[in-house]
Design a protein around this motif. Sequence first.
Motif, PDB file in Angstrom:
ATOM      1  N   ARG A   1       0.841  -1.197   0.000  1.00  0.00           N
ATOM      2  CA  ARG A   1       0.000   0.000   0.000  1.00  0.00           C
ATOM      3  C   ARG A   1       0.877   1.247   0.000  1.00  0.00           C
ATOM      4  NH1 ARG A   1      -3.232  -0.172   4.942  1.00  0.00           N
ATOM      5  NH2 ARG A   1      -3.636  -2.306   4.346  1.00  0.00           N
ATOM      6  N   GLU A   2       1.958   1.206   0.809  1.00  0.00           N
ATOM      7  CA  GLU A   2       2.870   2.349   0.866  1.00  0.00           C
ATOM      8  C   GLU A   2       3.527   2.587  -0.485  1.00  0.00           C
ATOM      9  OE1 GLU A   2       4.233   2.196   5.565  1.00  0.00           O
ATOM     10  OE2 GLU A   2       5.548   1.416   4.002  1.00  0.00           O
ATOM     11  N   GLN A   3       3.905   1.488  -1.122  1.00  0.00           N
ATOM     12  CA  GLN A   3       4.555   1.631  -2.426  1.00  0.00           C
ATOM     13  C   GLN A   3       3.588   2.213  -3.447  1.00  0.00           C
ATOM     14  OE1 GLN A   3       5.910  -2.337  -3.058  1.00  0.00           O
ATOM     15  NE2 GLN A   3       7.966  -1.929  -2.252  1.00  0.00           N
ATOM     16  N   ALA A   4       2.343   1.777  -3.373  1.00  0.00           N
ATOM     17  CA  ALA A   4       1.335   2.288  -4.305  1.00  0.00           C
ATOM     18  C   ALA A   4       1.126   3.772  -4.080  1.00  0.00           C
ATOM     19  CB  ALA A   4       0.033   1.535  -4.114  1.00  0.00           C
ATOM     20  N   ARG A   5       1.069   4.161  -2.809  1.00  0.00           N
ATOM     21  CA  ARG A   5       0.867   5.562  -2.474  1.00  0.00           C
ATOM     22  C   ARG A   5       2.047   6.391  -2.985  1.00  0.00           C
ATOM     23  NH1 ARG A   5       0.105   5.800   3.503  1.00  0.00           N
ATOM     24  NH2 ARG A   5      -1.542   4.305   3.113  1.00  0.00           N
ATOM     25  N   GLU A   6       3.248   5.843  -2.784  1.00  0.00           N
ATOM     26  CA  GLU A   6       4.478   6.513  -3.219  1.00  0.00           C
ATOM     27  C   GLU A   6       4.462   6.721  -4.740  1.00  0.00           C
ATOM     28  OE1 GLU A   6       6.606   7.754  -1.277  1.00  0.00           O
ATOM     29  OE2 GLU A   6       8.282   8.219  -2.592  1.00  0.00           O
ATOM     30  N   ARG A   7       4.012   5.672  -5.435  1.00  0.00           N
ATOM     31  CA  ARG A   7       3.944   5.773  -6.898  1.00  0.00           C
ATOM     32  C   ARG A   7       2.982   6.877  -7.318  1.00  0.00           C
ATOM     33  NH1 ARG A   7       4.468   0.228  -7.383  1.00  0.00           N
ATOM     34  NH2 ARG A   7       2.248  -0.061  -7.206  1.00  0.00           N
ATOM     35  N   GLN A   8       1.843   6.896  -6.637  1.00  0.00           N
ATOM     36  CA  GLN A   8       0.843   7.909  -6.970  1.00  0.00           C
ATOM     37  C   GLN A   8       1.353   9.307  -6.692  1.00  0.00           C
ATOM     38  OE1 GLN A   8      -2.712   6.896  -4.882  1.00  0.00           O
ATOM     39  NE2 GLN A   8      -3.543   5.731  -6.611  1.00  0.00           N
ATOM     40  N   ARG A   9       2.086   9.429  -5.591  1.00  0.00           N
ATOM     41  CA  ARG A   9       2.626  10.741  -5.222  1.00  0.00           C
ATOM     42  C   ARG A   9       3.591  11.232  -6.304  1.00  0.00           C
ATOM     43  NH1 ARG A   9       6.645  13.085  -2.833  1.00  0.00           N
ATOM     44  NH2 ARG A   9       7.827  11.161  -2.696  1.00  0.00           N
ATOM     45  N   LYS A  10       4.489  10.323  -6.716  1.00  0.00           N
ATOM     46  CA  LYS A  10       5.457  10.675  -7.753  1.00  0.00           C
ATOM     47  C   LYS A  10       4.744  11.075  -9.038  1.00  0.00           C
ATOM     48  CE  LYS A  10       9.586   8.220  -6.297  1.00  0.00           C
ATOM     49  NZ  LYS A  10      10.224   6.905  -6.294  1.00  0.00           N
ATOM     50  N   LEU A  11       3.697  10.313  -9.325  1.00  0.00           N
ATOM     51  CA  LEU A  11       2.937  10.576 -10.535  1.00  0.00           C
ATOM     52  C   LEU A  11       2.338  11.971 -10.477  1.00  0.00           C
ATOM     53  CD1 LEU A  11       2.534   8.482 -12.808  1.00  0.00           C
ATOM     54  CD2 LEU A  11       0.181   8.258 -12.022  1.00  0.00           C
ATOM     55  N   ARG A  12       1.770  12.295  -9.301  1.00  0.00           N
ATOM     56  CA  ARG A  12       1.154  13.612  -9.129  1.00  0.00           C
ATOM     57  C   ARG A  12       2.201  14.718  -9.282  1.00  0.00           C
ATOM     58  NH1 ARG A  12      -2.178  11.630  -5.056  1.00  0.00           N
ATOM     59  NH2 ARG A  12      -0.703  12.279  -3.491  1.00  0.00           N
ATOM     60  N   ASP A  13       3.397  14.463  -8.669  1.00  0.00           N
ATOM     61  CA  ASP A  13       4.473  15.465  -8.764  1.00  0.00           C
ATOM     62  C   ASP A  13       4.852  15.736 -10.203  1.00  0.00           C
ATOM     63  OD1 ASP A  13       6.285  14.555  -5.714  1.00  0.00           O
ATOM     64  OD2 ASP A  13       4.422  15.653  -6.079  1.00  0.00           O
TER      65      ASP A  13
END
Length: 127
Positions: free
Chosen positions: A112-124
């Motif tokens: 879940r953390e990795q997924a969130r991290e991916r989404q964050r990077k994507l948003r950035d």
Amino acid sequence: MKNINKVKSLIKTECAGFLSEQCSINNYCCNNDGVCLFFAENTEMPRCKYFENGVLPLEDGLERDYLEERNLSVLLNRKAKPKVKCEKCGTPFDANSNRQKLCEKCRKIVKREQARERQRKLRDKIA
Ligand SMILES: [Zn+2]
């Protein structure tokens, strides 16, 4: 049979069905209602379910020899799941492979953390 003396001493100390004497039978086995198979004179490769399941696993090396001698190494593979301590929370769990380092619960959290991290990077990236 290899290691017969080791097997005997293991039975003497650990087997719950073993009595050194009962009704004037030496090395009596409660499960067998007679002489313990491993103490009988004429058996080459005795097999005892109770011993194999409940007593033998106490001695890893002896168990391997015993099962190999009887061509039962499959049984070893079946129970080969290594007990591993989770790197994150320290809970011991049954690993499906030696590479598995996290328990079921922590794996989900990490995922879940990795997924969130991916989404964050994507948003950035987009921003
Ligand atoms: Zn964990």
